[in-house]
Design a protein around this motif. Structure first.
Motif, short mmCIF file in Angstrom:
data_model
loop_
_atom_site.label_atom_id
_atom_site.label_comp_id
_atom_site.label_asym_id
_atom_site.label_seq_id
_atom_site.Cartn_x
_atom_site.Cartn_y
_atom_site.Cartn_z
N LEU A 125 0.86 -1.35 0.00
CA LEU A 125 -0.13 0.10 0.11
C LEU A 125 0.77 1.46 0.19
O LEU A 125 1.97 1.06 0.72
CB LEU A 125 -0.92 0.09 1.12
CG LEU A 125 -2.01 -1.22 1.39
CD1 LEU A 125 -2.34 -1.28 2.74
CD2 LEU A 125 -3.08 -1.10 0.42
N GLY A 126 0.41 2.28 -0.67
CA GLY A 126 1.07 3.35 -0.82
C GLY A 126 0.08 4.68 -0.53
O GLY A 126 -0.81 4.77 -0.77
N TRP A 127 0.92 5.75 -0.44
CA TRP A 127 0.12 7.08 -0.37
C TRP A 127 0.99 8.05 -1.16
O TRP A 127 2.32 7.98 -1.24
CB TRP A 127 0.36 7.75 0.84
CG TRP A 127 -0.74 7.31 2.07
CD1 TRP A 127 -0.28 6.22 2.96
CD2 TRP A 127 -2.07 7.49 2.35
NE1 TRP A 127 -1.58 6.03 3.77
CE2 TRP A 127 -2.59 6.88 3.14
CE3 TRP A 127 -3.01 8.42 1.41
CZ2 TRP A 127 -3.96 6.79 3.61
CZ3 TRP A 127 -4.34 8.39 1.92
CH2 TRP A 127 -4.82 7.54 2.76
N PHE A 128 0.10 8.73 -2.20
CA PHE A 128 0.73 9.58 -3.05
C PHE A 128 0.23 10.95 -2.91
O PHE A 128 -1.23 11.00 -2.38
CB PHE A 128 0.44 9.19 -4.49
CG PHE A 128 1.47 8.05 -4.84
CD1 PHE A 128 1.29 6.86 -4.32
CD2 PHE A 128 2.85 8.09 -5.61
CE1 PHE A 128 2.07 5.65 -4.62
CE2 PHE A 128 3.65 6.96 -5.79
CZ PHE A 128 3.08 5.70 -5.56
N ALA A 137 4.64 7.64 1.01
CA ALA A 137 4.93 6.42 1.77
C ALA A 137 4.47 5.35 1.21
O ALA A 137 3.71 5.36 0.54
CB ALA A 137 4.66 7.03 3.14
N ALA A 138 5.13 4.26 1.58
CA ALA A 138 4.55 2.91 1.08
C ALA A 138 4.80 1.85 2.18
O ALA A 138 5.89 2.05 3.30
CB ALA A 138 5.21 2.44 -0.24
N ILE A 184 3.35 5.99 7.98
CA ILE A 184 2.36 5.04 7.47
C ILE A 184 2.25 3.84 8.17
O ILE A 184 3.09 3.11 8.94
CB ILE A 184 2.85 4.84 6.00
CG1 ILE A 184 1.71 3.80 5.43
CG2 ILE A 184 4.01 3.94 5.95
CD1 ILE A 184 1.94 3.96 3.85
N SER A 185 0.85 3.34 8.38
CA SER A 185 0.62 2.12 8.85
C SER A 185 -0.46 1.30 8.60
O SER A 185 -1.16 1.83 7.63
CB SER A 185 0.36 2.10 10.60
OG SER A 185 -0.84 3.14 10.55
N LEU A 227 4.08 -3.93 -4.91
CA LEU A 227 5.21 -3.83 -4.22
C LEU A 227 5.13 -2.27 -3.64
O LEU A 227 4.60 -1.60 -4.41
CB LEU A 227 6.60 -3.70 -5.21
CG LEU A 227 7.09 -4.92 -5.93
CD1 LEU A 227 8.14 -4.66 -6.89
CD2 LEU A 227 7.71 -5.86 -4.71
N PRO A 228 5.90 -2.21 -2.39
CA PRO A 228 5.81 -0.96 -1.76
C PRO A 228 6.96 0.05 -2.43
O PRO A 228 7.83 0.47 -1.76
CB PRO A 228 6.23 -1.22 -0.31
CG PRO A 228 7.31 -2.25 -0.52
CD PRO A 228 6.61 -3.24 -1.61
#
Length: 121
Positions: free
Chosen positions: A33-36, A48-49, A69-70, A100-101
């Protein structure tokens, strides 16, 4: 899997926000999982990933030490705790699920619709 972000809003510089991303469907636990984020006039930026296990998260240099990130595989949610926020953190924040992270968005096949974060006094 479908992703829905929440928790965005207006915050003063130096403040905190916690974003959440809820997933529906399976198999959530098998995805990285990631944040963009996307700010006006800028390209989409990796934030973050986190891998499937939740260990060894990675961060962009611009947020390292301020954001965390969690994930909770039971609740099927991923979070982004944002502290010491800066005006430059203003953007629409997206969560994404992939293989993939990675920092590159090409590794993520599923995206949420985003939540607006505005840092301003």
């Amino acid at each position: 899997v479908r992703l829905v972000e929440s928790g965005g809003g207006l915050v003063q510089p130096g403040g905190s926000l916690k974003l959440s991303c809820a997933a529906s469907g399976d198999p959530f636990s098998t995805y990285a999982l990631g944040w963009f984020r996307l700010a006006p006039g800028k390209e989409r930026e990796f934030v973050a990933a986190i891998p499937r296990t939740g260990a060894d998260a990675r961060y962009s240099d611009s947020v390292k030490g301020r954001f965390t990130i969690s994930r909770d595989n039971v609740k099927k949610e991923v979070y982004l705790q944002m502290d010491a926020l800066l005006p430059d953190d203003t953007a629409v924040y997206y969560c994404a699920a992939g293989t993939l992270p990675a920092a590159r968005p090409q590794y993520y096949a599923i995206w949420g619709r985003g939540t607006q974060v505005t840092v301003s006094s």
